[in-house]
Design an enzyme around this catalytic site. Structure first.
Site, mmCIF file in Angstrom:
data_model
loop_
_atom_site.group_PDB
_atom_site.id
_atom_site.type_symbol
_atom_site.label_atom_id
_atom_site.label_comp_id
_atom_site.label_asym_id
_atom_site.label_seq_id
_atom_site.Cartn_x
_atom_site.Cartn_y
_atom_site.Cartn_z
ATOM 1 N N LEU A 62 38.305 36.683 31.937
ATOM 2 C CA LEU A 62 37.518 35.465 32.087
ATOM 3 C C LEU A 62 36.111 35.812 32.555
ATOM 4 O O LEU A 62 35.938 36.376 33.640
ATOM 5 C CB LEU A 62 38.177 34.517 33.090
ATOM 6 C CG LEU A 62 39.586 34.036 32.744
ATOM 7 C CD1 LEU A 62 40.072 33.054 33.794
ATOM 8 C CD2 LEU A 62 39.627 33.410 31.362
ATOM 9 N N CYS A 114 34.177 35.220 45.611
ATOM 10 C CA CYS A 114 33.758 36.107 44.525
ATOM 11 C C CYS A 114 32.326 35.866 44.079
ATOM 12 O O CYS A 114 31.649 36.794 43.630
ATOM 13 C CB CYS A 114 34.716 35.988 43.343
ATOM 14 S SG CYS A 114 34.666 34.386 42.496
ATOM 15 N N CYS A 170 39.809 27.425 42.080
ATOM 16 C CA CYS A 170 39.773 28.261 40.878
ATOM 17 C C CYS A 170 41.152 28.322 40.232
ATOM 18 O O CYS A 170 41.282 28.218 39.007
ATOM 19 C CB CYS A 170 39.282 29.661 41.230
ATOM 20 S SG CYS A 170 39.078 30.748 39.805
ATOM 21 N N VAL A 217 43.459 46.481 39.610
ATOM 22 C CA VAL A 217 44.744 47.158 39.462
ATOM 23 C C VAL A 217 45.897 46.170 39.339
ATOM 24 O O VAL A 217 46.862 46.413 38.596
ATOM 25 C CB VAL A 217 44.973 48.140 40.641
ATOM 26 C CG1 VAL A 217 45.037 47.402 41.969
ATOM 27 C CG2 VAL A 217 46.226 48.964 40.428
ATOM 28 N N ASP A 218 45.842 45.055 40.053
ATOM 29 C CA ASP A 218 46.961 44.111 40.040
ATOM 30 C C ASP A 218 47.177 43.501 38.660
ATOM 31 O O ASP A 218 48.299 43.488 38.135
ATOM 32 C CB ASP A 218 46.726 43.002 41.069
ATOM 33 C CG ASP A 218 46.722 43.519 42.492
ATOM 34 O OD1 ASP A 218 47.437 44.492 42.770
ATOM 35 O OD2 ASP A 218 46.000 42.944 43.334
ATOM 36 N N SER A 219 46.118 42.989 38.054
ATOM 37 C CA SER A 219 46.270 42.373 36.735
ATOM 38 C C SER A 219 46.604 43.411 35.667
ATOM 39 O O SER A 219 47.283 43.099 34.681
ATOM 40 C CB SER A 219 45.000 41.603 36.348
ATOM 41 O OG SER A 219 43.881 42.459 36.298
ATOM 42 N N GLY A 224 48.057 38.534 38.030
ATOM 43 C CA GLY A 224 48.412 39.543 39.025
ATOM 44 C C GLY A 224 48.545 39.003 40.423
ATOM 45 O O GLY A 224 48.412 39.760 41.396
ATOM 46 N N GLY A 237 40.222 43.131 35.578
ATOM 47 C CA GLY A 237 39.629 44.457 35.664
ATOM 48 C C GLY A 237 40.102 45.216 36.880
ATOM 49 O O GLY A 237 39.685 46.348 37.118
#
Length: 362
Positions: A32, A197, A101, A11-13, A125, A9
């Site tokens: 995910l 996170c 992770c 910008v990188d991905s 990303g 969600g």
């Protein structure tokens, strides 16, 4: 190739997925779901996997014209990352949940599921590069040193690298945002997420205390004299100076730091700054990004996600790694990871089990 693009969600991905589509791959976007009680909206730059994030990822997929799915991995994430994080702190160690992770979720659970469904690879990303070398695909640092994430990818094996794409490794973050804006992605200016996170407010000590309960105990100096009290040794890490609340100052008023955490006796040990320096690091749970090294050789060692690379000599028996640093480094704690580099190439990693100082510098 049929590729699963992991879409957080952000910008990188989003740009990573678009580059895979542009390269001609058959791409499916996957978000995910890692939280068992996902918030509706992101409260800050910390945290992830909100319903808002899933919506942002879906809108990018729609704009790219690719299928999009949400895969529920909340239970696996809880067991393999969150509970591991708690257990490590309870054992007096300082873990890096991002490495766990990557190892157990994004490049084990996600990749394994993708392969089982007939896909060929996973794209993310992450800021890192994969280079075809003489002995197979190699993991290298990204061109943008400020965003390089090769350290947290040092847990990947050669087999996993063979089925992974990191399309952003040759680009800087400002260029990625410009590209996202040019593609019309609403996430072009979305803030980066950072820190842990699953601890959205950034208060690791408070989060651990809520999980483990208060466990009062002594803070002692290196002579064993009690100089303060704590509410749980699990909330302290080697090298920590702030938040100690010491009641008995040193006569010379020198600053004191955590130099040891002893979970069996629920004791935190503090000492002066010079006690923090170590130049030998021993690690277990070795993971090699290619053929494992033989004998002792010269490498660069990185001990934190954004830490400085330190020249070293390292050797391994396959599972255990011994790293002799050319200079002393402060605040190295068991549970952290040491990642070895040969130039820009990632050789592999290990979880630090102990850190020592040689009697004399070589």
């Amino acid at each position: 190739m049929r590729v699963v693009a992991a879409m957080s969600g952000g910008v990188d991905s989003a740009v990573a997925a678009s580059r895979m589509v542009e390269a001609g791959h058959e791409v499916v976007g996957v978000h995910l779901a890692l939280s068992q009680s996902a918030a509706t909206l992101r409260e800050s730059a910390r945290g992830c996997c909100t319903i808002e994030d899933a919506g942002d990822a879906r809108r990018v997929a729609d704009r790219l014209g690719i299928p999009f799915y949400v895969w529920d991995m909340a239970e696996r994430f809880r067991e393999d990352v969150v509970e591991d994080f708690v257990a490590e702190y309870e054992a007096g160690r300082t873990p890096n949940p991002c490495l766990r992770c990557n190892e157990r979720i994004k490049f084990a659970a996600l990749l394994d599921k993708a392969l089982a469904l007939g896909f060929d690879a996973v794209a993310t990303g992450h800021y890192a590069q994969i280079v075809d070398g003489a002995q197979g695909r190699e993991l290298h640092r990204a061109v943008d040193p400020a965003k390089d994430q090769s350290y947290v990818l040092g847990v990947l094996t050669a087999d996993q690298l063979a089925r992974s794409f990191f399309p952003l490794g040759d680009t800087t973050k400002p260029q990625i945002r410009e590209e996202a804006a040019a593609r019309g992605f609403a996430v072009a200016k979305k803030p980066d997420s950072h820190d842990i996170c699953f601890i959205a407010d950034g208060d690791t000590k408070g989060w651990l205390t809520r999980r483990l309960g208060e466990q009062p105990g002594p803070i002692v100096d290196t002579d064993g004299d009690v100089v303060g009290q704590h509410d749980g040794a699990f909330a302290y890490t080697v090298g920590q100076r702030r938040g100690l609340g010491l009641k008995v100052p040193r006569e010379d008023h020198a600053k004191r730091y955590v130099v040891d955490v002893q979970p069996r006796t629920n004791t935190v040990v503090v000492g002066t700054e010079e006690l923090l320096g170590v130049d030998v690091v021993v690690g277990d749970h070795a993971r090699w990004c290619g053929p494992p090294p033989t004998g002792e050789a010269s490498y660069g060692a990185q001990l934190r996600a954004h830490g400085e690379e330190v020249p070293c000599r390292a050797s391994s028996d396959g599972e255990t790694v011994t790293v002799r640093l050319e200079r002393r480094v402060r605040g190295v704690a068991p549970g952290q990871s040491v990642v070895l580099y040969d130039g820009t190439r990632v050789v592999g990693s290990a979880t630090i089990s102990r850190a020592e100082r040689r009697a004399q510098q070589s």
